[in-house]
Design a protein around this motif. Structure first.
Motif, PDB file in Angstrom:
ATOM      1  N   ASN A 200       0.692  -1.069  -0.017  1.00 60.19           N
ATOM      2  CA  ASN A 200      -0.071  -0.179  -0.117  1.00 60.19           C
ATOM      3  C   ASN A 200       0.789   1.121   0.043  1.00 60.19           C
ATOM      4  OD1 ASN A 200      -2.957  -0.090   0.157  1.00 60.19           O
ATOM      5  ND2 ASN A 200      -2.610  -1.707   1.643  1.00 60.19           N
ATOM      6  N   LEU A 201       2.019   1.195   0.694  1.00 61.40           N
ATOM      7  CA  LEU A 201       2.805   2.401   0.730  1.00 61.40           C
ATOM      8  C   LEU A 201       3.489   2.530  -0.492  1.00 61.40           C
ATOM      9  CD1 LEU A 201       4.759   2.102   4.216  1.00 61.40           C
ATOM     10  CD2 LEU A 201       3.049   3.881   3.748  1.00 61.40           C
ATOM     11  N   ASN A 202       3.717   1.463  -1.188  1.00 66.24           N
ATOM     12  CA  ASN A 202       4.671   1.381  -2.606  1.00 66.24           C
ATOM     13  C   ASN A 202       4.250   0.224  -3.462  1.00 66.24           C
ATOM     14  OD1 ASN A 202       6.362   1.573  -4.688  1.00 66.24           O
ATOM     15  ND2 ASN A 202       8.040   2.407  -3.717  1.00 66.24           N
ATOM     16  N   PRO A 203       3.494   0.348  -4.493  1.00 63.69           N
ATOM     17  CA  PRO A 203       2.974  -0.912  -5.166  1.00 63.69           C
ATOM     18  C   PRO A 203       4.487  -1.717  -5.637  1.00 63.69           C
ATOM     19  CG  PRO A 203       1.651   0.945  -5.867  1.00 63.69           C
ATOM     20  CD  PRO A 203       2.880   1.632  -4.970  1.00 63.69           C
ATOM     21  N   SER A 204       5.470  -1.007  -5.923  1.00 60.07           N
ATOM     22  CA  SER A 204       6.663  -1.915  -6.191  1.00 60.07           C
ATOM     23  C   SER A 204       7.117  -2.963  -5.372  1.00 60.07           C
ATOM     24  CB  SER A 204       7.926  -0.985  -6.723  1.00 60.07           C
ATOM     25  OG  SER A 204       7.725   0.273  -7.363  1.00 60.07           O
ATOM     26  N   ASN A 205       6.669  -2.635  -3.998  1.00 54.59           N
ATOM     27  CA  ASN A 205       6.943  -3.948  -3.118  1.00 54.59           C
ATOM     28  C   ASN A 205       6.201  -4.945  -3.327  1.00 54.59           C
ATOM     29  OD1 ASN A 205       9.004  -2.289  -1.327  1.00 54.59           O
ATOM     30  ND2 ASN A 205       6.901  -1.367  -0.304  1.00 54.59           N
ATOM     31  N   PHE A 206       5.261  -4.744  -4.438  1.00 50.17           N
ATOM     32  CA  PHE A 206       4.477  -6.352  -4.619  1.00 50.17           C
ATOM     33  C   PHE A 206       5.594  -7.309  -5.405  1.00 50.17           C
ATOM     34  CE2 PHE A 206       1.415  -8.814  -7.427  1.00 50.17           C
ATOM     35  CZ  PHE A 206       0.741  -9.283  -6.244  1.00 50.17           C
ATOM     36  N   ILE A 207       6.454  -6.727  -6.057  1.00 46.09           N
ATOM     37  CA  ILE A 207       7.579  -7.494  -6.762  1.00 46.09           C
ATOM     38  C   ILE A 207       8.455  -8.043  -5.671  1.00 46.09           C
ATOM     39  CG2 ILE A 207       9.459  -7.438  -8.546  1.00 46.09           C
ATOM     40  CD1 ILE A 207       8.097  -5.287  -9.813  1.00 46.09           C
ATOM     41  N   LYS A 208       8.885  -7.176  -4.721  1.00 42.36           N
ATOM     42  CA  LYS A 208       9.805  -7.738  -3.453  1.00 42.36           C
ATOM     43  C   LYS A 208       9.000  -8.619  -2.906  1.00 42.36           C
ATOM     44  CE  LYS A 208      12.597  -5.668   0.295  1.00 42.36           C
ATOM     45  NZ  LYS A 208      12.801  -4.376   1.021  1.00 42.36           N
ATOM     46  N   MET A 209       7.774  -8.548  -2.342  1.00 41.97           N
ATOM     47  CA  MET A 209       7.200  -9.558  -1.753  1.00 41.97           C
ATOM     48  C   MET A 209       6.946 -10.926  -2.433  1.00 41.97           C
ATOM     49  SD  MET A 209       3.253  -9.865  -0.860  1.00 41.97           S
ATOM     50  CE  MET A 209       2.976 -10.602  -2.529  1.00 41.97           C
ATOM     51  N   CYS A 210       6.870 -10.934  -3.680  1.00 43.93           N
ATOM     52  CA  CYS A 210       6.794 -12.099  -4.466  1.00 43.93           C
ATOM     53  C   CYS A 210       8.136 -12.867  -4.410  1.00 43.93           C
ATOM     54  CB  CYS A 210       6.327 -11.811  -5.836  1.00 43.93           C
ATOM     55  SG  CYS A 210       4.559 -11.671  -5.965  1.00 43.93           S
ATOM     56  N   ARG A 211       9.194 -12.057  -4.566  1.00 41.71           N
ATOM     57  CA  ARG A 211      10.434 -12.680  -4.581  1.00 41.71           C
ATOM     58  C   ARG A 211      10.991 -13.103  -3.270  1.00 41.71           C
ATOM     59  NH1 ARG A 211      13.117  -8.138  -6.527  1.00 41.71           N
ATOM     60  NH2 ARG A 211      13.203  -8.910  -8.430  1.00 41.71           N
ATOM     61  N   GLU A 212      10.513 -12.419  -2.035  1.00 40.25           N
ATOM     62  CA  GLU A 212      11.013 -12.920  -0.790  1.00 40.25           C
ATOM     63  C   GLU A 212      10.108 -14.057  -0.310  1.00 40.25           C
ATOM     64  OE1 GLU A 212      11.961  -9.946   2.197  1.00 40.25           O
ATOM     65  OE2 GLU A 212      12.987  -8.716   0.727  1.00 40.25           O
ATOM     66  N   LEU A 213       8.960 -14.153  -0.646  1.00 41.78           N
ATOM     67  CA  LEU A 213       8.200 -15.156  -0.348  1.00 41.78           C
ATOM     68  C   LEU A 213       8.084 -16.338  -1.309  1.00 41.78           C
ATOM     69  CD1 LEU A 213       4.797 -13.167   0.875  1.00 41.78           C
ATOM     70  CD2 LEU A 213       6.993 -14.119   2.261  1.00 41.78           C
ATOM     71  N   GLU A 214       8.839 -16.126  -2.466  1.00 43.22           N
ATOM     72  CA  GLU A 214       8.868 -17.165  -3.290  1.00 43.22           C
ATOM     73  C   GLU A 214       7.683 -17.715  -3.944  1.00 43.22           C
ATOM     74  OE1 GLU A 214      11.534 -20.298  -1.589  1.00 43.22           O
ATOM     75  OE2 GLU A 214      13.321 -19.385  -2.525  1.00 43.22           O
ATOM     76  N   VAL A 215       6.886 -16.764  -4.376  1.00 41.75           N
ATOM     77  CA  VAL A 215       5.604 -17.135  -4.922  1.00 41.75           C
ATOM     78  C   VAL A 215       5.379 -16.221  -6.107  1.00 41.75           C
ATOM     79  CG1 VAL A 215       4.578 -17.405  -2.737  1.00 41.75           C
ATOM     80  CG2 VAL A 215       4.432 -15.097  -3.846  1.00 41.75           C
ATOM     81  N   LEU A 216       4.281 -16.621  -7.269  1.00 36.50           N
ATOM     82  CA  LEU A 216       4.095 -15.881  -8.137  1.00 36.50           C
ATOM     83  C   LEU A 216       2.481 -15.419  -8.339  1.00 36.50           C
ATOM     84  CD1 LEU A 216       5.264 -18.743 -10.908  1.00 36.50           C
ATOM     85  CD2 LEU A 216       6.495 -16.609 -10.264  1.00 36.50           C
TER      86      LEU A 216
END
Length: 408
Positions: A200-216
């Motif tokens: 919510n703070l930065n939509p770019s964090n959606f990419i970071k989340m997927c990378r760190e949680l190892e999900v698509l």
């Protein structure tokens, strides 16, 4: 994203349908849209102990926008929002690297000729500086916005990723004849809430989340449904070119509004939503009325999943309402109507019409495809055309049966 557009901003939304079977965090009944948020009838995810009789075996997620929203305040909408530049980021190539050899990351091909495709999908994104196809980026946008607004995350784990790859290797569709519906995330709520705040703070964090949680992001669970453009002069100065997708889930996931842009969420059947709308218990915009009325043809989730999955490969029609005020009624002409303008080039005046374009609408040979708005809660759909791309015509009253082999 397309920054060259003059009149519209690109957006994506998700029609999320889920079986009445409830997840572990849910209550045991459907939500009546008459109950007040925060009342004892409500659970933490917007569902209650009261039910309405219905032939539907699934609910649809609707979110109430804040009264302070610049676009459609207080309206109940499907989750979704404006595309962010990160949805087209080249970083997604690394996230989806296992699918790099498959066109559109393994999404099924659409048979609709490119010259008739809505510009939203037909635009060459490489020429705009992005290696991410529109079909992928708009699905990412819909999934990201759904996560931001409702907390529902639709993702694919590493184990599921291998299954998808095997399906592609076997020349089967990734969302084909396997398990009927999809599940939402199984991640712990604390972890999800943390990432939701960051996204919510930065939509770019959606990419970071997927990378760190190892999900698509589960782009394969979303099926192309429709494309609506905001007409001129009806909802303020903001206008959106929006891709509508649909997804069917095995069970209703835990969801929670963000208490900022979204102040309430509801799970209810399409027929119940329309009933509450006509009773002036909530307000939904004409595109939502149109799409929910389409779904009234299909009261069973199995049929909805099958129909939407098969129909999506046909493509969809761009729906730009052309609005006229006549006798205090707003009439929105849609493509195929006998009075619809032949040219809609995107000029500033497009999206409005003159009264002369509405003459003689009752002639026997006159094709009708229009929405007549008497007041915010009274809409009449006048349709005599045959829908394109094997889609459904909307109805105002739910049907009790649906022939999965027919295209109404």
């Amino acid at each position: 994203m397309n920054t060259t557009l003059k009149h519209w901003k690109e957006a994506a939304t998700l029609i999320l349908a889920a079986s009445h079977k409830l997840g572990a965090d849910s209550l045991s009944a459907r939500t009546p849209l008459t109950a007040a948020p925060g009342s004892p009838l409500y659970g933490s995810n917007g569902r209650s102990h009261m039910t309405r009789k219905s032939c539907f075996d699934y609910d649809v997620l609707l979110l109430k926008r804040s009264s302070t929203s610049a676009f459609m305040p207080n309206a109940y909408v499907f989750p979704g929002g404006m595309v962010h530049s990160s949805d087209f980021s080249s970083e997604w190539l690394d996230i989806f690297k296992s699918f790099s050899n498959s066109p559109n990351f393994g999404l099924r091909s659409v048979t609709q000729p490119v010259e008739t495709r809505p510009p939203l999908f037909a635009t060459d994104r490489l020429k705009l500086g992005s290696p991410i196809p529109g079909e992928v980026a708009f699905r990412i946008c819909a999934l990201r916005e759904t996560f931001e607004e409702s907390g529902v995350l639709l993702c694919v784990s590493k184990v599921e990723e291998k299954r998808l790859l095997q399906s592609l290797d076997g020349r089967c569709t990734t969302d084909g004849e396997g398990p009927l519906h999809y599940k939402a995330n199984d991640l712990c709520s604390r972890e999800l809430n943390r990432w939701r705040d960051l996204v919510n703070l930065n939509p770019s964090n959606f990419i970071k989340m997927c990378r760190e949680l190892e999900v698509l992001p589960n782009i394969w669970a979303l099926h192309e449904w429709s494309n609506w453009l905001t007409p001129a002069g009806r909802y303020g100065v903001k206008r959106f070119d929006t891709a509508f997708f649909i997804c069917c889930l095995q069970e209703i996931p835990h969801a929670l509004q963000d208490e900022k842009e979204i102040v309430c969420l509801e799970w209810s059947t399409p027929s119940d939503v329309l009933q509450s709308y006509r009773a002036q218990e909530l307000w939904i915009a004409p595109p939502q009325v149109y799409e929910l009325s389409r779904m009234c043809h299909v009261p069973r989730l199995d049929d909805l999943h099958s129909f939407s999955r098969q129909r999506a490969t046909e493509g969809c029609e761009q729906l730009l309402p052309v609005v006229s005020l006549k006798d205090e009624h707003y009439t929105a002409l849609l493509p195929g109507d006998g009075c619809y303008p032949l040219t809609t080039s995107g000029e500033a005046g497009v999206g409005t019409s003159t009264d002369s374009q509405l003459e003689n609408p009752q002639e026997e040979d006159s094709a009708l495809h229009r929405i007549v708005t008497v007041d915010p809660y009274t809409i009449t759909l006048q349709i005599t055309i045959t829908p394109k791309y094997n889609h459904l015509l909307p109805v105002l009253a739910p049907t009790s049966q649906y022939d999965s082999k027919s295209r109404l």
